[in-house]
Design a protein around this motif. Structure first.
Motif, short mmCIF file in Angstrom:
data_model
loop_
_atom_site.label_atom_id
_atom_site.label_comp_id
_atom_site.label_asym_id
_atom_site.label_seq_id
_atom_site.Cartn_x
_atom_site.Cartn_y
_atom_site.Cartn_z
N UNK A 1 0.85 -1.19 0.00
CA UNK A 1 0.00 0.00 0.00
C UNK A 1 0.88 1.23 0.00
N UNK A 2 0.26 2.36 -0.22
CA UNK A 2 0.97 3.64 -0.15
C UNK A 2 0.33 4.48 0.94
N UNK A 3 1.15 5.36 1.51
CA UNK A 3 0.67 6.27 2.53
C UNK A 3 1.66 7.41 2.69
N UNK A 4 1.16 8.57 3.05
CA UNK A 4 2.01 9.71 3.36
C UNK A 4 2.44 9.70 4.83
N UNK A 5 1.86 8.79 5.61
CA UNK A 5 2.18 8.69 7.04
C UNK A 5 3.56 8.05 7.24
N UNK A 6 4.11 8.29 8.42
CA UNK A 6 5.40 7.68 8.77
C UNK A 6 5.21 6.17 8.96
N UNK A 7 6.33 5.45 8.95
CA UNK A 7 6.27 4.01 9.16
C UNK A 7 5.67 3.70 10.53
N UNK A 8 6.05 4.45 11.54
CA UNK A 8 5.51 4.22 12.90
C UNK A 8 4.00 4.42 12.93
N UNK A 9 3.51 5.47 12.29
CA UNK A 9 2.06 5.72 12.25
C UNK A 9 1.35 4.61 11.48
N UNK A 10 1.91 4.21 10.35
CA UNK A 10 1.30 3.14 9.55
C UNK A 10 1.29 1.83 10.33
N UNK A 11 2.37 1.53 11.00
CA UNK A 11 2.46 0.30 11.78
C UNK A 11 1.41 0.29 12.89
N UNK A 12 1.22 1.43 13.53
CA UNK A 12 0.20 1.55 14.58
C UNK A 12 -1.20 1.31 14.00
N UNK A 13 -1.48 1.91 12.85
CA UNK A 13 -2.79 1.72 12.21
C UNK A 13 -3.00 0.27 11.78
#
Length: 182
Positions: free
Chosen positions: A46-58
């Protein structure tokens, strides 16, 4: 940013069923874009503008809220994944008569396993290269497999904190990530 999400222990032997279509929908609802999967064993992009930490949390929230069993995972950026694959040794994947796996270190991975592993491999039957996120492992496939250390790691804390992909699948994940730049 492009991400690769690797899940462990799903859709194996009819246990811990995670339909990829449902998971793709859940990840899109969580705000990730261009969500797609490769085979049914927990390889998602997937793609995201969020940081890796934020994406991992989600991702952790999505998995915890929607499945009644624990799913360990590792989220890697495209650049992290490709940087590790560049370090793959020449012997990894070279001989079709051998077993070639990439063991991805999950979020729960204890770095002490790196020294434990190097202290226990049987150099007559195993070759191992440890990188930051991946352990490249080549071992005997059929002949003398029981003598390889790889045959003895199933069920160990080390193995439970990794998610294995064979050589072919690992290279397919690489190809998909590289094509996402086109």
């Amino acid at each position: 940013m492009n991400y690769l999400l690797l899940l462990r222990g799903i859709n194996v032997g009819g246990n811990h069923k995670v339909p990829m279509a449902n998971l793709r929908d859940l990840l899109m609802a969580a705000g990730f874009a261009s969500v797609r999967s490769y085979i049914n064993s927990g390889n998602l992009f997937f793609t995201s503008d969020r940081s890796t930490a934020e994406c991992s949390h989600l991702v952790a929230q999505v998995l915890t809220r929607n499945f009644d069993f624990s799913i360990d995972f590792r989220l890697l950026t495209q650049s992290e994944f490709l940087a590790d694959l560049v370090q793959a040794p020449d012997w990894w994947g070279a001989d079709d008569t051998l077993r070639h796996n990439a063991l991805f270190k999950l979020n729960t991975y204890d770095d002490a396993h790196d020294s434990w592993l190097t202290g226990h491999i049987t150099t007559d039957y195993d070759q191992v290269l440890i990188t930051h996120n991946v352990i490249f492992w080549t071992s005997t496939l059929r002949t003398h497999f029981s003598r390889s250390f790889y045959s003895k790691i199933m069920g160990t804390p080390f193995y439970q904190q990794t998610s294995a992909r064979n050589y072919k699948t690992t290279n397919k994940l690489k190809q998909i990530l590289e094509e996402s730049n086109d």
